[in-house]
Write an enzyme that holds these catalytic residues in place. Structure first.
Site, PDB file in Angstrom:
ATOM      1  N   ASP A  23      12.656  13.807  38.003  1.00  0.00           N
ATOM      2  CA  ASP A  23      12.016  12.728  37.246  1.00  0.00           C
ATOM      3  C   ASP A  23      12.288  12.936  35.762  1.00  0.00           C
ATOM      4  O   ASP A  23      13.221  12.369  35.205  1.00  0.00           O
ATOM      5  CB  ASP A  23      10.516  12.694  37.541  1.00  0.00           C
ATOM      6  CG  ASP A  23       9.795  11.543  36.833  1.00  0.00           C
ATOM      7  OD1 ASP A  23      10.479  10.727  36.187  1.00  0.00           O
ATOM      8  OD2 ASP A  23       8.566  11.459  36.920  1.00  0.00           O
TER       9      ASP A  23
ATOM     10  N   ASP B 298       7.461   3.911  44.268  1.00  0.00           N
ATOM     11  CA  ASP B 298       6.241   4.469  43.676  1.00  0.00           C
ATOM     12  C   ASP B 298       5.816   3.544  42.538  1.00  0.00           C
ATOM     13  O   ASP B 298       5.921   3.879  41.364  1.00  0.00           O
ATOM     14  CB  ASP B 298       6.515   5.897  43.175  1.00  0.00           C
ATOM     15  CG  ASP B 298       5.324   6.510  42.442  1.00  0.00           C
ATOM     16  OD1 ASP B 298       4.183   6.186  42.807  1.00  0.00           O
ATOM     17  OD2 ASP B 298       5.551   7.309  41.502  1.00  0.00           O
TER      18      ASP B 298
ATOM     19  N   ARG C  52      -2.009  15.378  31.684  1.00  0.00           N
ATOM     20  CA  ARG C  52      -2.977  14.561  30.953  1.00  0.00           C
ATOM     21  C   ARG C  52      -4.009  13.964  31.884  1.00  0.00           C
ATOM     22  O   ARG C  52      -3.842  13.956  33.111  1.00  0.00           O
ATOM     23  CB  ARG C  52      -2.260  13.426  30.205  1.00  0.00           C
ATOM     24  CG  ARG C  52      -1.439  12.532  31.158  1.00  0.00           C
ATOM     25  CD  ARG C  52      -0.684  11.462  30.413  1.00  0.00           C
ATOM     26  NE  ARG C  52       0.110  10.658  31.347  1.00  0.00           N
ATOM     27  CZ  ARG C  52       0.363   9.372  31.196  1.00  0.00           C
ATOM     28  NH1 ARG C  52      -0.111   8.711  30.150  1.00  0.00           N
ATOM     29  NH2 ARG C  52       1.094   8.715  32.069  1.00  0.00           N
TER      30      ARG C  52
ATOM     31  N   LYS D   3      12.814   5.302  36.351  1.00  0.00           N
ATOM     32  CA  LYS D   3      11.689   4.623  35.702  1.00  0.00           C
ATOM     33  C   LYS D   3      12.229   3.864  34.499  1.00  0.00           C
ATOM     34  O   LYS D   3      12.934   4.442  33.663  1.00  0.00           O
ATOM     35  CB  LYS D   3      10.623   5.620  35.252  1.00  0.00           C
ATOM     36  CG  LYS D   3       9.882   6.307  36.389  1.00  0.00           C
ATOM     37  CD  LYS D   3       8.864   7.306  35.861  1.00  0.00           C
ATOM     38  CE  LYS D   3       8.096   7.976  36.997  1.00  0.00           C
ATOM     39  NZ  LYS D   3       7.187   9.036  36.498  1.00  0.00           N
TER      40      LYS D   3
ATOM     41  N   ASP E 173       3.924  15.821  43.438  1.00  0.00           N
ATOM     42  CA  ASP E 173       4.415  15.670  42.064  1.00  0.00           C
ATOM     43  C   ASP E 173       3.755  16.731  41.198  1.00  0.00           C
ATOM     44  O   ASP E 173       2.559  16.658  40.908  1.00  0.00           O
ATOM     45  CB  ASP E 173       4.094  14.274  41.531  1.00  0.00           C
ATOM     46  CG  ASP E 173       4.691  14.031  40.148  1.00  0.00           C
ATOM     47  OD1 ASP E 173       5.389  14.926  39.626  1.00  0.00           O
ATOM     48  OD2 ASP E 173       4.464  12.941  39.594  1.00  0.00           O
TER      49      ASP E 173
ATOM     50  N   LYS F  10       1.142  10.102  47.102  1.00  0.00           N
ATOM     51  CA  LYS F  10       1.778  10.945  46.092  1.00  0.00           C
ATOM     52  C   LYS F  10       0.704  11.874  45.530  1.00  0.00           C
ATOM     53  O   LYS F  10      -0.192  11.433  44.804  1.00  0.00           O
ATOM     54  CB  LYS F  10       2.394  10.086  44.987  1.00  0.00           C
ATOM     55  CG  LYS F  10       3.102  10.874  43.900  1.00  0.00           C
ATOM     56  CD  LYS F  10       3.740   9.918  42.905  1.00  0.00           C
ATOM     57  CE  LYS F  10       4.394  10.656  41.763  1.00  0.00           C
ATOM     58  NZ  LYS F  10       5.040   9.739  40.806  1.00  0.00           N
TER      59      LYS F  10
ATOM     60  N   ASP G  34       2.661   2.002  41.961  1.00  0.00           N
ATOM     61  CA  ASP G  34       1.235   1.823  42.235  1.00  0.00           C
ATOM     62  C   ASP G  34       0.411   1.543  40.989  1.00  0.00           C
ATOM     63  O   ASP G  34      -0.820   1.474  41.071  1.00  0.00           O
ATOM     64  CB  ASP G  34       0.680   3.058  42.955  1.00  0.00           C
ATOM     65  CG  ASP G  34       0.793   4.331  42.124  1.00  0.00           C
ATOM     66  OD1 ASP G  34       1.514   4.319  41.108  1.00  0.00           O
ATOM     67  OD2 ASP G  34       0.173   5.340  42.487  1.00  0.00           O
TER      68      ASP G  34
ATOM     69  N   GLU H 245       8.431  16.347  43.557  1.00  0.00           N
ATOM     70  CA  GLU H 245       8.932  15.710  42.343  1.00  0.00           C
ATOM     71  C   GLU H 245       8.762  16.623  41.134  1.00  0.00           C
ATOM     72  O   GLU H 245       7.683  17.149  40.893  1.00  0.00           O
ATOM     73  CB  GLU H 245       8.185  14.389  42.124  1.00  0.00           C
ATOM     74  CG  GLU H 245       8.607  13.629  40.884  1.00  0.00           C
ATOM     75  CD  GLU H 245       7.894  12.284  40.758  1.00  0.00           C
ATOM     76  OE1 GLU H 245       8.031  11.649  39.706  1.00  0.00           O
ATOM     77  OE2 GLU H 245       7.201  11.892  41.726  1.00  0.00           O
TER      78      GLU H 245
ATOM     79  N   CYS I  78       7.008   4.299  38.069  1.00  0.00           N
ATOM     80  CA  CYS I  78       6.457   3.694  36.859  1.00  0.00           C
ATOM     81  C   CYS I  78       5.552   4.698  36.161  1.00  0.00           C
ATOM     82  O   CYS I  78       5.148   5.698  36.754  1.00  0.00           O
ATOM     83  CB  CYS I  78       5.685   2.413  37.175  1.00  0.00           C
ATOM     84  SG  CYS I  78       4.260   2.632  38.274  1.00  0.00           S
TER      85      CYS I  78
ATOM     86  N   LYS J 235      -0.761  14.724  43.268  1.00  0.00           N
ATOM     87  CA  LYS J 235      -0.556  15.411  41.993  1.00  0.00           C
ATOM     88  C   LYS J 235      -0.989  16.879  42.112  1.00  0.00           C
ATOM     89  O   LYS J 235      -2.100  17.176  42.560  1.00  0.00           O
ATOM     90  CB  LYS J 235      -1.361  14.731  40.881  1.00  0.00           C
ATOM     91  CG  LYS J 235      -0.879  13.327  40.545  1.00  0.00           C
ATOM     92  CD  LYS J 235       0.475  13.333  39.862  1.00  0.00           C
ATOM     93  CE  LYS J 235       0.877  11.956  39.361  1.00  0.00           C
ATOM     94  NZ  LYS J 235       2.182  11.960  38.683  1.00  0.00           N
TER      95      LYS J 235
ATOM     96  N   THR K 160      -0.999   7.083  44.181  1.00  0.00           N
ATOM     97  CA  THR K 160      -1.197   8.408  43.604  1.00  0.00           C
ATOM     98  C   THR K 160      -2.586   8.950  43.897  1.00  0.00           C
ATOM     99  O   THR K 160      -3.584   8.240  43.746  1.00  0.00           O
ATOM    100  CB  THR K 160      -0.981   8.358  42.079  1.00  0.00           C
ATOM    101  OG1 THR K 160       0.366   7.942  41.823  1.00  0.00           O
ATOM    102  CG2 THR K 160      -1.206   9.724  41.449  1.00  0.00           C
TER     103      THR K 160
END
Length: 364
Positions: free
Chosen positions: A243, A321, A24, A267, A190, A160, A323, A218, A295, A162, A135
């Site tokens: 995750d 993590d 997304r 999380k 991730d 992190k 952030d 991840e 989170c 993406k 991130t």
């Protein structure tokens, strides 16, 4: 201290830059805030994002689940009966994890207020400071490199990254970022479930052979694909973290039994709140497996609760993590958890320490 009412509000906060993953793109945080009132005048706060692509929760479903299924069971309950209340929350409705999490956070906030102590002390104590990663959203390679360098210049020592949209480009993204920040920051990848198991092994092997050293990768494959997670874990040197494969204690036990992951990401919005998060941490500790605390797109209301938990369980929650507040254009919360770049510091007010929240839109 008795629960007398549960109210709802919306909190909207713009992000510094759009948050882009394989699943997304989001440009602002829009979360439901839960406000639990008591007969002593104490107020507990919780928060839940609508992360439909991960938890299945929407704003409407969060509010409706709490209003019709959870709230009726809690009115009149004494906050001191914490275990009873969390049992009522968890048993009120299946799934609806973010709704349960928001209520549990507010209840734990009140429980710590009842005993006039910060939540982390109620949960076992610890050193009230943490350091979080930040991130780097998936984007053009040059933009991701620039964002990574800027993050390092701001003091972040762990990034992190993406990935998960295009395997070939993903490899080049990571190589370019690693070359730009090598020796200055650790890299976590991730994939947000964006690869197949074979793609993940291919990408990670290519990166390892090129000399890229990653702290972890991840959730490279779909959350339900535990065999895929096991396939990757057995074939790469890079530690694999689960995750979306782990929502609750049962999934964690199964992952450990299968040896399908090296690290567990906790999380609160997946576990349904603090009670199950504690159980997961205890299971992981039993099997000598490290955890990360993470989170969703959350403000410092619910992230503060995660901070308190991470401090109390720092012997097993060794990676952070959190952030969400750092990604926001501003922090709408005045509270006892201070987010200063990569540093997170808890001050000594009771509960999760929320004094005021700017911009709350109360709902009927």
């Amino acid at each position: 201290m008795k629960i007398t009412d549960i109210k709802f509000a919306m909190l909207r906060v713009p992000l510094n830059t759009p948050f882009k993953t394989a699943l997304r793109t989001v440009d602002k945080i829009e979360d439901v805030v839960v406000i639990i009132e008591t007969d002593t005048g104490h107020i507990g706060y919780g928060e839940a994002p609508a992360t439909a692509v991960i938890t299945g929760d929407t704003h409407g479903s969060i509010i409706e689940a709490i209003k019709t299924m959870i709230k009726p069971k809690l009115i009149g309950e004494e906050i001191e009966n914490l275990n009873r209340i969390t049992h009522l929350i968890q048993g009120s409705i299946v799934k609806n994890y973010s709704a349960k999490a928001a209520v549990e956070i507010a209840v734990y906030d009140l429980f710590a207020q009842l005993y006039k102590a910060p939540l982390y002390k109620i949960l076992g104590g610890g050193e009230p400071t943490l350091s979080t990663d930040i991130t780097i959203s998936v984007d053009y390679i040059d933009k991701m490199v620039q964002d990574s360098i800027e993050a390092v210049n701001k003091g972040f020592e762990t990034l992190k990254i993406k990935v998960g949209k295009d395997i070939g480009v993903d490899i080049e993204r990571v190589k370019a970022i690693y070359a730009a920040v090598e020796g200055k920051a650790l890299l976590r990848l991730d994939a947000n479930q964006g690869w197949t198991a074979k793609e993940a092994v291919y990408a990670l092997t290519r990166l390892e052979d090129a000399g890229v050293r990653l702290e972890l990768v991840e959730q490279p494959v779909k959350g339900h694909d535990l065999e895929g997670m096991k396939y990757i874990t057995e074939r790469v040197h890079t530690p694999v973290m689960a995750d979306e494969s782990t929502f609750g204690p049962k999934e964690v036990i199964e992952l450990i039994r299968m040896r399908a992951a090296d690290i567990i990401n906790i999380k609160l919005m997946k576990t349904g709140g603090i009670s199950n998060a504690i159980r997961i941490a205890d299971i992981a500790e039993t099997y000598d497996i490290q955890c990360m605390i993470g989170c969703m797109l959350e403000t410092s209301i619910s992230v503060s609760a995660a901070v308190h938990l991470a401090v109390a369980k720092s012997h097993v929650i060794t990676k952070v993590d959190l952030d969400g507040p750092s990604l926001c254009a501003f922090d709408p919360v005045v509270g006892n958890v201070k987010f200063k770049g990569s540093d997170i510091i808890i001050e000594d007010q009771p509960g999760i320490g929320i004094e005021s929240i700017q911009g709350l839109e109360m709902l009927e």
